[in-house]
Design an enzyme around this catalytic site. Structure first.
Site, PDB file in Angstrom:
ATOM      1  N   PRO A  55       0.807  -1.361   0.059  1.00 52.17           N
ATOM      2  CA  PRO A  55       0.023  -0.084  -0.074  1.00 52.17           C
ATOM      3  C   PRO A  55       0.900   1.249   0.008  1.00 52.17           C
ATOM      4  O   PRO A  55       1.776   1.405   0.903  1.00 52.17           O
ATOM      5  CB  PRO A  55      -0.924  -0.272   1.440  1.00 52.17           C
ATOM      6  CG  PRO A  55      -0.362  -1.297   1.980  1.00 52.17           C
ATOM      7  CD  PRO A  55       0.721  -1.830   1.313  1.00 52.17           C
ATOM      8  N   GLU A  56       0.664   2.114  -0.978  1.00 50.89           N
ATOM      9  CA  GLU A  56       1.186   3.364  -1.262  1.00 50.89           C
ATOM     10  C   GLU A  56       0.276   4.511  -0.678  1.00 50.89           C
ATOM     11  O   GLU A  56      -0.669   4.098  -0.312  1.00 50.89           O
ATOM     12  CB  GLU A  56       1.797   3.737  -2.471  1.00 50.89           C
ATOM     13  CG  GLU A  56       2.949   2.525  -2.816  1.00 50.89           C
ATOM     14  CD  GLU A  56       3.455   2.838  -4.291  1.00 50.89           C
ATOM     15  OE1 GLU A  56       3.700   3.860  -4.663  1.00 50.89           O
ATOM     16  OE2 GLU A  56       3.748   1.660  -4.833  1.00 50.89           O
ATOM     17  N   LYS A 105       2.314   6.640   5.117  1.00 51.33           N
ATOM     18  CA  LYS A 105       1.413   5.353   4.954  1.00 51.33           C
ATOM     19  C   LYS A 105       1.119   4.550   6.101  1.00 51.33           C
ATOM     20  O   LYS A 105       0.483   3.577   6.324  1.00 51.33           O
ATOM     21  CB  LYS A 105       2.528   4.269   4.084  1.00 51.33           C
ATOM     22  CG  LYS A 105       3.111   4.732   2.707  1.00 51.33           C
ATOM     23  CD  LYS A 105       4.013   4.154   1.828  1.00 51.33           C
ATOM     24  CE  LYS A 105       4.628   4.693   0.799  1.00 51.33           C
ATOM     25  NZ  LYS A 105       5.945   3.996   0.574  1.00 51.33           N
ATOM     26  N   HIS A 128      -4.108 -15.667   6.545  1.00 51.57           N
ATOM     27  CA  HIS A 128      -3.125 -14.811   6.944  1.00 51.57           C
ATOM     28  C   HIS A 128      -3.536 -13.585   7.647  1.00 51.57           C
ATOM     29  O   HIS A 128      -2.725 -12.648   7.900  1.00 51.57           O
ATOM     30  CB  HIS A 128      -2.126 -14.145   5.951  1.00 51.57           C
ATOM     31  CG  HIS A 128      -1.544 -15.412   4.727  1.00 51.57           C
ATOM     32  ND1 HIS A 128      -0.704 -16.094   5.135  1.00 51.57           N
ATOM     33  CD2 HIS A 128      -1.944 -15.539   3.632  1.00 51.57           C
ATOM     34  CE1 HIS A 128      -0.425 -16.995   4.277  1.00 51.57           C
ATOM     35  NE2 HIS A 128      -1.281 -16.685   3.212  1.00 51.57           N
ATOM     36  N   ARG A 145       3.502 -11.784   4.661  1.00 53.19           N
ATOM     37  CA  ARG A 145       4.839 -11.630   4.943  1.00 53.19           C
ATOM     38  C   ARG A 145       5.007 -11.170   6.352  1.00 53.19           C
ATOM     39  O   ARG A 145       6.456 -11.415   6.889  1.00 53.19           O
ATOM     40  CB  ARG A 145       5.565 -10.758   3.814  1.00 53.19           C
ATOM     41  CG  ARG A 145       5.527 -11.287   2.590  1.00 53.19           C
ATOM     42  CD  ARG A 145       6.391 -10.387   1.501  1.00 53.19           C
ATOM     43  NE  ARG A 145       7.562 -10.444   1.787  1.00 53.19           N
ATOM     44  CZ  ARG A 145       8.527  -9.488   0.689  1.00 53.19           C
ATOM     45  NH1 ARG A 145       7.829  -8.825  -0.181  1.00 53.19           N
ATOM     46  NH2 ARG A 145       9.754  -9.624   1.126  1.00 53.19           N
ATOM     47  N   ARG A 204      15.801  -1.524  -5.467  1.00 53.19           N
ATOM     48  CA  ARG A 204      14.209  -1.756  -5.926  1.00 53.19           C
ATOM     49  C   ARG A 204      14.116  -2.044  -7.460  1.00 53.19           C
ATOM     50  O   ARG A 204      15.086  -1.069  -8.105  1.00 53.19           O
ATOM     51  CB  ARG A 204      13.447  -0.508  -5.587  1.00 53.19           C
ATOM     52  CG  ARG A 204      13.475   0.006  -4.031  1.00 53.19           C
ATOM     53  CD  ARG A 204      12.949  -1.314  -3.329  1.00 53.19           C
ATOM     54  NE  ARG A 204      11.482  -1.811  -3.302  1.00 53.19           N
ATOM     55  CZ  ARG A 204      10.697  -0.967  -2.830  1.00 53.19           C
ATOM     56  NH1 ARG A 204      10.860  -0.099  -1.907  1.00 53.19           N
ATOM     57  NH2 ARG A 204       9.500  -1.196  -3.239  1.00 53.19           N
TER      58      ARG A 204
END
Length: 304
Positions: A2-3, A70, A120, A139, A291
């Site tokens: 999510p940005e 964020k 999750h 994650r 990146r």
DNA sequence: AATTGTACCTGTCAGC
DNA sequence: TGCTGACAGGTACAAT
């Protein structure tokens, strides 16, 4: 994942759906996601701190929800604030689940049922009307911190944030001054939340393509005209992505499990090999600052 | 002081 | 089919 646009989408959902709600139960099966405000960088949180986290949330009402970069800030009664950062794969979902001994089974909504996020879910806040706020994260990078308003608002990861990439009153001239102090590559600089808050890998690529700037140009070398192009692209692209409720190139979903609409408007992110929509040159991919950067080698030349 | 590398985690997919 | 390695939206901290 999510940005800024994705977090803004989640925040607007929370404002619409859970403000006024009261927390009556707390469940967590991954205590490491709960960080201590006093030692927020430490990985391990004691069982005592986890227990206190739950006790401190019980009975609290949700008064307002805010976004800082964020980070999601949920303001509670009793002067408390719950900070949530979704990091790479965190999802905030609103629905109803049956909490079993080892599994969380979705009761609703339908959209969420089909997805794997239920497997999750590691944190669930149950509201008095039976609905639940669930934090799912494959994650397990996501973090939550509970503290007083003072404790949360003075956390270094909030006080150290740069101006908001979309909503700050920052001018193009001020943005130029900020970038002129940065010797790193512009792509890396745009991704640094201490310089400007809210931009991630998807939108940094799209912003630089729109502005026709090579991702590896040193930020301090950029001309005023070039920085102005980046500034304008940053505002327009982020505003468009917010209006379209984010990008689901990977697995972003809103609190109902719905995908974002910006995905099909993506300019270059994860379009390696596809023709540039300006000049038809195939889009390149290259690792910049660890990146992946996607850009048009013709429109975004390193030398000008 | 500024910049780069590493750690935190699990899943997916391409290639062999 | 199964294995291996690359890669995935973020960022704080350690190392250089």
């Amino acid at each position: 994942m999510p940005e800024l646009p994705e977090v803004e989408t989640v925040v607007s959902d929370l404002r619409r759906k859970v403000v006024g709600g009261r927390i009556v139960a707390v469940w967590c099966n991954w205590p490491k996601m709960i960080k201590d405000y006093a030692r927020q960088s430490r990985l391990y949180v004691s069982l005592e701190a986890t227990r206190r986290f739950k006790v401190d949330l019980l009975g609290e009402s949700i008064e307002k929800v805010a976004r800082r970069g964020k980070n999601i800030l949920i303001y509670l009664s009793s002067d408390k604030v719950l900070l949530i950062h979704q990091k790479m794969t965190g999802h905030l979902l609103i629905g109803k689940w049956r909490i079993g001994k080892h599994t969380v089974v979705p009761l609703e909504p339908e959209a969420v049922v089909r997805d794997s996020y239920n497997h999750h879910i590691h944190l669930i806040l149950t509201l008095s009307d039976g609905r639940m706020i669930a934090l799912s994260d494959v994650r397990k990078f996501a973090k939550v911190i509970l503290g007083s308003r003072e404790q949360i608002e003075t956390l270094p990861e909030l006080t150290g944030l740069g101006p908001d990439a979309l909503h700050s009153p920052l001018s193009a001239a001020e943005f130029f001054n900020i970038l002129s102090k940065q010797r790193r590559k512009i792509k890396t600089v745009l991704l640094d939340p201490r310089v400007v808050a809210g931009i991630g890998n998807i939108y940094s690529d799209d912003i630089l393509w729109q502005a026709r700037i090579h991702p590896e140009r040193p930020a301090h070398d950029l001309s005023r005209a070039e920085v102005t192009r980046i500034y304008k692209a940053m505002r327009t692209i982020l505003a468009k992505a917010v209006a379209l409720r984010g990008t689901s190139t990977s697995d972003f979903r809103d609190t109902e499990g719905k995908e974002g609409g910006y995905t099909e408007y993506r300019l270059v992110y994860q379009r390696t090999g596809s023709p540039c929509s300006r000049c038809k040159t195939p889009i390149n991919r290259r690792v910049v600052g660890g990146r992946s950067a996607h850009f048009c080698p013709n429109c975004q030349r390193f030398l000008r």
